[in-house]
Design a protein around this motif. Structure first.
Motif, mmCIF file in Angstrom:
data_model
loop_
_atom_site.group_PDB
_atom_site.id
_atom_site.type_symbol
_atom_site.label_atom_id
_atom_site.label_comp_id
_atom_site.label_asym_id
_atom_site.label_seq_id
_atom_site.Cartn_x
_atom_site.Cartn_y
_atom_site.Cartn_z
ATOM 1 N N TYR A 1 0.814 -1.209 0.000
ATOM 2 C CA TYR A 1 0.000 0.000 0.000
ATOM 3 C C TYR A 1 0.847 1.258 0.000
ATOM 4 C CZ TYR A 1 -3.713 -3.194 1.409
ATOM 5 O OH TYR A 1 -4.622 -4.229 1.454
ATOM 6 N N ALA A 2 0.305 2.297 -0.592
ATOM 7 C CA ALA A 2 0.908 3.615 -0.443
ATOM 8 C C ALA A 2 0.663 4.091 0.986
ATOM 9 C CB ALA A 2 0.284 4.597 -1.433
ATOM 10 N N ASP A 3 1.575 4.859 1.511
ATOM 11 C CA ASP A 3 1.427 5.357 2.878
ATOM 12 C C ASP A 3 0.140 6.148 3.060
ATOM 13 O OD1 ASP A 3 4.983 6.006 3.433
ATOM 14 O OD2 ASP A 3 3.791 4.171 3.601
ATOM 15 N N SER A 4 -0.270 6.831 2.028
ATOM 16 C CA SER A 4 -1.440 7.700 2.127
ATOM 17 C C SER A 4 -2.752 6.940 2.306
ATOM 18 C CB SER A 4 -1.539 8.592 0.885
ATOM 19 O OG SER A 4 -1.637 7.796 -0.288
ATOM 20 N N VAL A 5 -2.756 5.639 1.990
ATOM 21 C CA VAL A 5 -3.994 4.864 2.093
ATOM 22 C C VAL A 5 -3.882 3.713 3.093
ATOM 23 C CG1 VAL A 5 -4.527 5.439 -0.301
ATOM 24 C CG2 VAL A 5 -3.513 3.204 0.226
ATOM 25 N N LYS A 6 -2.701 3.494 3.616
ATOM 26 C CA LYS A 6 -2.491 2.375 4.533
ATOM 27 C C LYS A 6 -3.407 2.513 5.747
ATOM 28 C CE LYS A 6 1.701 1.129 4.423
ATOM 29 N NZ LYS A 6 3.172 1.065 4.613
ATOM 30 N N GLY A 7 -4.080 1.421 6.074
ATOM 31 C CA GLY A 7 -5.008 1.433 7.203
ATOM 32 C C GLY A 7 -6.425 1.821 6.811
ATOM 33 N N ARG A 8 -6.592 2.377 5.615
ATOM 34 C CA ARG A 8 -7.935 2.763 5.149
ATOM 35 C C ARG A 8 -8.412 1.927 3.963
ATOM 36 N NH1 ARG A 8 -8.735 7.660 2.950
ATOM 37 N NH2 ARG A 8 -6.585 7.870 2.197
ATOM 38 N N PHE A 9 -7.464 1.541 3.113
ATOM 39 C CA PHE A 9 -7.802 0.773 1.910
ATOM 40 C C PHE A 9 -7.346 -0.670 2.083
ATOM 41 C CE2 PHE A 9 -7.733 4.417 -1.468
ATOM 42 C CZ PHE A 9 -8.564 5.177 -0.658
ATOM 43 N N THR A 10 -8.095 -1.586 1.473
ATOM 44 C CA THR A 10 -7.727 -2.996 1.480
ATOM 45 C C THR A 10 -7.892 -3.558 0.086
ATOM 46 O OG1 THR A 10 -8.490 -3.246 3.778
ATOM 47 C CG2 THR A 10 -8.183 -5.260 2.483
ATOM 48 N N ILE A 11 -6.831 -4.170 -0.418
ATOM 49 C CA ILE A 11 -6.901 -4.821 -1.714
ATOM 50 C C ILE A 11 -6.994 -6.328 -1.482
ATOM 51 C CG2 ILE A 11 -4.372 -4.956 -2.016
ATOM 52 C CD1 ILE A 11 -4.852 -4.356 -5.017
ATOM 53 N N SER A 12 -7.826 -6.994 -2.266
ATOM 54 C CA SER A 12 -8.021 -8.430 -2.102
ATOM 55 C C SER A 12 -8.316 -9.059 -3.452
ATOM 56 C CB SER A 12 -9.178 -8.711 -1.133
ATOM 57 O OG SER A 12 -10.396 -8.191 -1.646
ATOM 58 N N ARG A 13 -8.209 -10.377 -3.499
ATOM 59 C CA ARG A 13 -8.456 -11.068 -4.759
ATOM 60 C C ARG A 13 -9.474 -12.173 -4.547
ATOM 61 N NH1 ARG A 13 -4.589 -14.046 -2.399
ATOM 62 N NH2 ARG A 13 -3.832 -16.046 -3.197
ATOM 63 N N ASP A 14 -10.218 -12.452 -5.608
ATOM 64 C CA ASP A 14 -11.166 -13.560 -5.652
ATOM 65 C C ASP A 14 -10.736 -14.443 -6.812
ATOM 66 O OD1 ASP A 14 -13.289 -15.279 -6.076
ATOM 67 O OD2 ASP A 14 -14.801 -13.791 -5.545
ATOM 68 N N GLY A 15 -10.036 -15.520 -6.484
ATOM 69 C CA GLY A 15 -9.497 -16.374 -7.520
ATOM 70 C C GLY A 15 -10.561 -17.029 -8.376
ATOM 71 N N LYS B 1 -13.317 -15.860 -9.308
ATOM 72 C CA LYS B 1 -13.939 -14.898 -10.227
ATOM 73 C C LYS B 1 -12.910 -14.076 -10.996
ATOM 74 C CE LYS B 1 -18.145 -14.445 -7.459
ATOM 75 N NZ LYS B 1 -19.049 -13.512 -6.734
ATOM 76 N N ASN B 2 -11.628 -14.376 -10.788
ATOM 77 C CA ASN B 2 -10.563 -13.634 -11.477
ATOM 78 C C ASN B 2 -10.731 -12.131 -11.290
ATOM 79 O OD1 ASN B 2 -8.496 -15.135 -12.689
ATOM 80 N ND2 ASN B 2 -8.882 -14.218 -14.685
ATOM 81 N N THR B 3 -10.998 -11.761 -10.075
ATOM 82 C CA THR B 3 -11.337 -10.370 -9.773
ATOM 83 C C THR B 3 -10.509 -9.872 -8.592
ATOM 84 O OG1 THR B 3 -13.607 -10.665 -10.559
ATOM 85 C CG2 THR B 3 -13.215 -8.820 -9.062
ATOM 86 N N VAL B 4 -10.153 -8.602 -8.660
ATOM 87 C CA VAL B 4 -9.482 -7.921 -7.561
ATOM 88 C C VAL B 4 -10.372 -6.785 -7.092
ATOM 89 C CG1 VAL B 4 -7.508 -6.472 -6.950
ATOM 90 C CG2 VAL B 4 -7.165 -8.554 -8.276
ATOM 91 N N HIS B 5 -10.480 -6.651 -5.788
ATOM 92 C CA HIS B 5 -11.292 -5.595 -5.194
ATOM 93 C C HIS B 5 -10.403 -4.612 -4.447
ATOM 94 C CE1 HIS B 5 -14.805 -8.036 -6.031
ATOM 95 N NE2 HIS B 5 -14.274 -9.055 -5.357
ATOM 96 N N LEU B 6 -10.798 -3.369 -4.465
ATOM 97 C CA LEU B 6 -10.150 -2.357 -3.623
ATOM 98 C C LEU B 6 -11.242 -1.754 -2.748
ATOM 99 C CD1 LEU B 6 -7.499 -0.795 -2.971
ATOM 100 C CD2 LEU B 6 -8.335 0.982 -4.557
ATOM 101 N N GLN B 7 -11.213 -2.104 -1.484
ATOM 102 C CA GLN B 7 -12.161 -1.565 -0.517
ATOM 103 C C GLN B 7 -11.566 -0.298 0.078
ATOM 104 O OE1 GLN B 7 -15.304 -2.635 0.416
ATOM 105 N NE2 GLN B 7 -15.389 -0.771 1.667
#
Length: 126
Positions: A60-74, A76-82
């Motif tokens: 993560y970039a420092d500016s979003v660490k702790g607020r954003f979460t990236i995850s993958r769904d194998g 569905k071949n999909t990546v999410h950014l919460q």
């Protein structure tokens, strides 16, 4: 040929949450890094977050660490950014991108990514 289709985005108020997603088709994501980048008007495209498909390590970039979460769904071949606790300065066009064989030290390097989605606008405003 890998194709990336992004979804999500829109207008939210400061403090709200939003999820953007990136669906990949046409090629396996095995041995890839999937990243999210953003670009605000008049500014350079900047790194937000990335996930290595094999192993799932996240960065993560420092500016979003702790607020954003990236995850993958194998399945569905999909990546999410919460994105939580959104701020006006998070407003930008968000792009997902894929690079193959990306070494760890280059995961924040824009030149490591060869495939890009069309981008989705995220606006945080009261």
């Amino acid at each position: 040929q890998l194709q990336l289709i992004e979804s999500g985005g829109g207008l939210v108020r400061p403090g709200d949450s939003m999820r953007v997603s990136c669906l990949a088709s046409g090629r396996t994501l095995s041995n890839s890094a999937v990243g999210y980048w953003r670009q605000a008007p008049g500014r350079e495209r900047e790194f937000v977050a990335a996930i290595r498909w094999n192993g799932g390590s996240t960065h993560y970039a420092d500016s979003v660490k702790g607020r954003f979460t990236i995850s993958r769904d194998g399945a569905k071949n999909t990546v999410h950014l919460q994105m939580n606790s959104l701020k006006p300065e998070d407003s930008a066009v968000y792009y997902c991108a894929v690079g193959y064989g990306v070494i760890l030290s280059s995961i924040r390097n824009i030149n490591s990514y060869n495939y890009w989605g069309q981008g989705t606008q995220v606006t945080v405003s009261s």
